[in-house]
Design an enzyme around this catalytic site. Structure first.
Site, PDB file in Angstrom:
ATOM      1  N   SER A 175      37.716  36.472  36.224  1.00 45.22           N
ATOM      2  CA  SER A 175      36.312  36.598  36.589  1.00 45.22           C
ATOM      3  C   SER A 175      36.157  37.248  37.949  1.00 45.22           C
ATOM      4  O   SER A 175      37.061  37.188  38.802  1.00 45.22           O
ATOM      5  CB  SER A 175      35.673  35.201  36.627  1.00 45.22           C
ATOM      6  OG  SER A 175      34.375  35.237  37.189  1.00 45.22           O
ATOM      7  N   TYR A 207      35.189  27.068  39.709  1.00 44.34           N
ATOM      8  CA  TYR A 207      35.326  27.989  38.587  1.00 44.34           C
ATOM      9  C   TYR A 207      36.234  29.153  38.985  1.00 44.34           C
ATOM     10  O   TYR A 207      37.197  29.483  38.280  1.00 44.34           O
ATOM     11  CB  TYR A 207      33.942  28.493  38.180  1.00 44.34           C
ATOM     12  CG  TYR A 207      33.952  29.571  37.128  1.00 44.34           C
ATOM     13  CD1 TYR A 207      34.211  29.268  35.795  1.00 44.34           C
ATOM     14  CD2 TYR A 207      33.687  30.898  37.460  1.00 44.34           C
ATOM     15  CE1 TYR A 207      34.217  30.252  34.821  1.00 44.34           C
ATOM     16  CE2 TYR A 207      33.687  31.894  36.499  1.00 44.34           C
ATOM     17  CZ  TYR A 207      33.946  31.566  35.174  1.00 44.34           C
ATOM     18  OH  TYR A 207      33.945  32.553  34.223  1.00 44.34           O
ATOM     19  N   LYS A 213      40.184  30.343  37.715  1.00 45.32           N
ATOM     20  CA  LYS A 213      40.565  31.687  37.295  1.00 45.32           C
ATOM     21  C   LYS A 213      41.737  32.210  38.132  1.00 45.32           C
ATOM     22  O   LYS A 213      42.631  32.896  37.609  1.00 45.32           O
ATOM     23  CB  LYS A 213      39.377  32.622  37.390  1.00 45.32           C
ATOM     24  CG  LYS A 213      38.220  32.267  36.456  1.00 45.32           C
ATOM     25  CD  LYS A 213      38.640  32.283  34.996  1.00 45.32           C
ATOM     26  CE  LYS A 213      37.456  32.117  34.067  1.00 45.32           C
ATOM     27  NZ  LYS A 213      37.843  32.161  32.633  1.00 45.32           N
TER      28      LYS A 213
END
Length: 283
Positions: free
Chosen positions: A115, A150, A154
């Protein structure tokens, strides 16, 4: 080519199967929900190794997209918390299970949906100017700068992929995806229009304009995303690497398109800067 896709029912998964030919790819589409698609569809949870392991046999490549959000509302791209969470634990378990199963099954290559949030502090510390074509960019050599738990998950997936590649010989590709949306909102006005429909702002508001500016920098069209995936599936030169998942946006701050073009032949067709209005308003 036999390809297993985890999280296949989501936005990115359907972008892949919508735009890549089922004549060239024999897909196995794995998700926790019932879904349709070209090829075999199966229901399984990546947190359960024994449940997913059989589907890795005979695969040439695995595309790992599955993300477990559960009920932890704090597991978002805009959360700066440092504490542990159930969603963080679940996603790390899922990443480990998928990578281990790929290695155990002798899969040739592994693609991971990373991401923009893995380098998201570039955006956080420079917004909103970064949306308007400043000199601030995250190039291919930008170190991990996660902006959230988050983003941290990743970054972990990228580093574990490097270990899998260097220690076990699987080819690994991390796709640092900018913003891929559903078919209905597959344009740089998508997030702004969705917010307008939900009553969060008006079309002539500064909030609407900022959403458009952000997407014109981060947007990756569904067909460009599928093309990037196909470039990785067809590649046999990379040991491990990462590539930014953005279209050829003139104001992008994720900028390694020249590297991606030279390394794997990624040639995006779309540019957010070419859009001056949402689709229903274009002449």
């Amino acid at each position: 080519m036999d390809v297993l896709v985890t999280g296949a029912a989501g936005r990115v998964g359907t972008a892949i199967t919508d735009h890549l030919s089922a004549d060239q790819y024999d897909f196995t589409l794995l998700d926790v929900v019932a879904h349709d698609g070209p090829g075999e569809t199966v229901e399984a949870d990546v947190r359960e190794y024994e449940a997913i392991r059989p589907y890795f046999e005979g695969q040439d490549a695995v595309v790992h997209l599955a993300l477990i959000r559960e009920a932890d509302d704090a597991f978002r791209g805009d959360d700066r918390g440092l504490g542990w969470s159930d969603s963080l634990q679940s996603n790390l378990r899922g990443i480990n299970n998928v990578y281990q199963a790929a290695v155990d099954a002798g899969v040739d290559s592994l693609l991971f949906a990373s991401s923009n949030h893995v380098v998201g502090m570039v955006e956080v510390q420079n917004a909103p100017a970064v949306y308007h074509g400043t000199d601030v960019v995250a190039g291919h050599d930008e170190p991990h700068r996660p902006d959230s738990r988050y983003g941290l998950s990743k970054a972990y997936g990228e580093d574990l992929g490097r270990l899998a590649a260097e220690a076990h010989g699987i080819r690994f590709y991390a796709l640092r995806i900018g913003a891929v949306r559903s078919s209905r909102f597959d344009h740089p006005y998508g997030d702004a229009e969705r917010g307008w429909e939900a009553g969060r702002w008006e079309r002539d508001s500064s909030a609407y304009a900022e959403q458009v500016a952000r997407m014109k920098a981060l947007w990756q069209s569904r067909r460009d995303l599928a093309h990037l995936v196909e470039c990785c599936l067809r590649d046999d030169t990379v040991d491990w690497d990462h590539f930014y998942g953005v279209s050829a946006n003139d104001r992008r701050w994720l900028d390694d398109l020249a590297y991606a073009r030279e390394t794997i032949g990624y040639e995006p067709r779309d540019d957010g800067g070419e859009w001056t209005a949402p689709p229903e308003s274009r002449g």
